[in-house]
Motif scaffolding. Structure first.
Motif, PDB file in Angstrom:
ATOM      1  N   VAL A   1      35.158  42.070  42.736  1.00  0.00           N
ATOM      2  CA  VAL A   1      34.672  42.245  41.372  1.00  0.00           C
ATOM      3  C   VAL A   1      33.198  41.840  41.354  1.00  0.00           C
ATOM      4  O   VAL A   1      32.803  40.864  41.997  1.00  0.00           O
ATOM      5  CB  VAL A   1      35.486  41.381  40.376  1.00  0.00           C
ATOM      6  N   ASN A   2      32.400  42.575  40.615  1.00  0.00           N
ATOM      7  CA  ASN A   2      30.971  42.296  40.511  1.00  0.00           C
ATOM      8  C   ASN A   2      30.759  40.900  39.931  1.00  0.00           C
ATOM      9  O   ASN A   2      31.165  40.608  38.811  1.00  0.00           O
ATOM     10  CB  ASN A   2      30.303  43.351  39.626  1.00  0.00           C
ATOM     11  N   LYS A   3      30.121  40.030  40.698  1.00  0.00           N
ATOM     12  CA  LYS A   3      29.935  38.641  40.261  1.00  0.00           C
ATOM     13  C   LYS A   3      28.911  38.503  39.143  1.00  0.00           C
ATOM     14  O   LYS A   3      28.845  37.464  38.495  1.00  0.00           O
ATOM     15  CB  LYS A   3      29.544  37.751  41.443  1.00  0.00           C
ATOM     16  N   PHE A   4      28.130  39.533  38.893  1.00  0.00           N
ATOM     17  CA  PHE A   4      27.123  39.481  37.842  1.00  0.00           C
ATOM     18  C   PHE A   4      27.660  39.951  36.490  1.00  0.00           C
ATOM     19  O   PHE A   4      26.930  39.949  35.506  1.00  0.00           O
ATOM     20  CB  PHE A   4      25.891  40.295  38.238  1.00  0.00           C
ATOM     21  N   TYR A   5      28.915  40.368  36.433  1.00  0.00           N
ATOM     22  CA  TYR A   5      29.506  40.770  35.163  1.00  0.00           C
ATOM     23  C   TYR A   5      29.714  39.556  34.273  1.00  0.00           C
ATOM     24  O   TYR A   5      29.922  38.439  34.752  1.00  0.00           O
ATOM     25  CB  TYR A   5      30.858  41.449  35.402  1.00  0.00           C
ATOM     26  N   SER A   6      29.714  39.797  32.969  1.00  0.00           N
ATOM     27  CA  SER A   6      30.032  38.737  32.014  1.00  0.00           C
ATOM     28  C   SER A   6      31.513  38.384  32.136  1.00  0.00           C
ATOM     29  O   SER A   6      32.287  39.094  32.786  1.00  0.00           O
ATOM     30  CB  SER A   6      29.731  39.208  30.592  1.00  0.00           C
ATOM     31  N   LEU A   7      31.922  37.311  31.497  1.00  0.00           N
ATOM     32  CA  LEU A   7      33.322  36.899  31.530  1.00  0.00           C
ATOM     33  C   LEU A   7      34.221  38.007  30.995  1.00  0.00           C
ATOM     34  O   LEU A   7      35.245  38.336  31.601  1.00  0.00           O
ATOM     35  CB  LEU A   7      33.519  35.611  30.726  1.00  0.00           C
ATOM     36  N   ASP A   8      33.826  38.614  29.875  1.00  0.00           N
ATOM     37  CA  ASP A   8      34.616  39.721  29.314  1.00  0.00           C
ATOM     38  C   ASP A   8      34.688  40.893  30.283  1.00  0.00           C
ATOM     39  O   ASP A   8      35.738  41.527  30.420  1.00  0.00           O
ATOM     40  CB  ASP A   8      34.023  40.187  27.981  1.00  0.00           C
ATOM     41  N   GLY A   9      33.584  41.191  30.940  1.00  0.00           N
ATOM     42  CA  GLY A   9      33.568  42.279  31.904  1.00  0.00           C
ATOM     43  C   GLY A   9      34.491  42.022  33.075  1.00  0.00           C
ATOM     44  O   GLY A   9      35.200  42.929  33.538  1.00  0.00           O
ATOM     45  N   LYS A  10      34.517  40.793  33.547  1.00  0.00           N
ATOM     46  CA  LYS A  10      35.403  40.440  34.661  1.00  0.00           C
ATOM     47  C   LYS A  10      36.866  40.532  34.241  1.00  0.00           C
ATOM     48  O   LYS A  10      37.701  41.041  34.990  1.00  0.00           O
ATOM     49  CB  LYS A  10      35.096  39.021  35.152  1.00  0.00           C
ATOM     50  N   ILE A  11      37.168  40.052  33.040  1.00  0.00           N
ATOM     51  CA  ILE A  11      38.547  40.139  32.539  1.00  0.00           C
ATOM     52  C   ILE A  11      38.970  41.591  32.411  1.00  0.00           C
ATOM     53  O   ILE A  11      40.076  41.968  32.817  1.00  0.00           O
ATOM     54  CB  ILE A  11      38.687  39.389  31.196  1.00  0.00           C
ATOM     55  N   ASN A  12      38.106  42.441  31.865  1.00  0.00           N
ATOM     56  CA  ASN A  12      38.432  43.864  31.734  1.00  0.00           C
ATOM     57  C   ASN A  12      38.636  44.513  33.096  1.00  0.00           C
ATOM     58  O   ASN A  12      39.532  45.353  33.263  1.00  0.00           O
ATOM     59  CB  ASN A  12      37.350  44.587  30.946  1.00  0.00           C
ATOM     60  N   CYS A  13      37.830  44.128  34.073  1.00  0.00           N
ATOM     61  CA  CYS A  13      38.000  44.655  35.431  1.00  0.00           C
ATOM     62  C   CYS A  13      39.359  44.259  35.992  1.00  0.00           C
ATOM     63  O   CYS A  13      40.071  45.080  36.568  1.00  0.00           O
ATOM     64  CB  CYS A  13      36.899  44.151  36.361  1.00  0.00           C
ATOM     65  N   LEU A  14      39.721  42.988  35.831  1.00  0.00           N
ATOM     66  CA  LEU A  14      41.006  42.530  36.349  1.00  0.00           C
ATOM     67  C   LEU A  14      42.167  43.228  35.657  1.00  0.00           C
ATOM     68  O   LEU A  14      43.176  43.550  36.300  1.00  0.00           O
ATOM     69  CB  LEU A  14      41.122  41.007  36.208  1.00  0.00           C
ATOM     70  N   MET A  15      42.041  43.494  34.374  1.00  0.00           N
ATOM     71  CA  MET A  15      43.088  44.228  33.650  1.00  0.00           C
ATOM     72  C   MET A  15      43.188  45.661  34.167  1.00  0.00           C
ATOM     73  O   MET A  15      44.288  46.178  34.355  1.00  0.00           O
ATOM     74  CB  MET A  15      42.795  44.222  32.146  1.00  0.00           C
ATOM     75  N   ASP A  16      42.036  46.302  34.415  1.00  0.00           N
ATOM     76  CA  ASP A  16      42.044  47.662  34.973  1.00  0.00           C
ATOM     77  C   ASP A  16      42.672  47.682  36.354  1.00  0.00           C
ATOM     78  O   ASP A  16      43.410  48.605  36.707  1.00  0.00           O
ATOM     79  CB  ASP A  16      40.624  48.226  35.045  1.00  0.00           C
ATOM     80  N   ILE A  17      42.384  46.664  37.147  1.00  0.00           N
ATOM     81  CA  ILE A  17      42.934  46.593  38.501  1.00  0.00           C
ATOM     82  C   ILE A  17      44.452  46.446  38.449  1.00  0.00           C
ATOM     83  O   ILE A  17      45.165  47.047  39.257  1.00  0.00           O
ATOM     84  CB  ILE A  17      42.285  45.430  39.277  1.00  0.00           C
ATOM     85  N   LEU A  18      44.952  45.671  37.497  1.00  0.00           N
ATOM     86  CA  LEU A  18      46.404  45.512  37.370  1.00  0.00           C
ATOM     87  C   LEU A  18      47.099  46.845  37.110  1.00  0.00           C
ATOM     88  O   LEU A  18      48.246  47.034  37.501  1.00  0.00           O
ATOM     89  CB  LEU A  18      46.743  44.539  36.240  1.00  0.00           C
TER      90      LEU A  18
END
Length: 83
Positions: A37-54
């Motif tokens: 996951v892109n480490k420069f994403y905001s917290l919301d962006g990281k959460i959305n990425c993890l949800m998409d990955i699921l």
């Protein structure tokens, strides 16, 4: 976010936060079971990425703790995450 990270920690996938030039904010290397996951994403962006990955990967539920299994079932019972 910690709950989502716990789900991945009990799976066969390794979750890493790194910089990269992937367009969607994350990259899944299925052969090696690594999720980046892109480490420069905001917290919301990281959460959305993890949800998409699921939505994309199949996590092994037989190794999960009852707490994480319940959390995963709650996520999939919401309309956002459909099996």
């Amino acid at each position: 976010m910690n709950k989502l990270e716990d789900l991945f920690s009990e799976s066969d996938y390794v979750l890493r936060y790194e910089k990269g030039n992937f367009q969607s904010g994350y990259c899944i290397l299925n052969e090696t079971k690594v999720i980046i996951v892109n480490k420069f994403y905001s917290l919301d962006g990281k959460i959305n990425c993890l949800m998409d990955i699921l939505k994309e990967v199949k996590l092994s539920q037989d190794k999960m703790s009852p707490k994480n299994l319940t959390f995963l079932q709650e996520l999939f019972s919401q309309k956002e995450l459909e099996l």
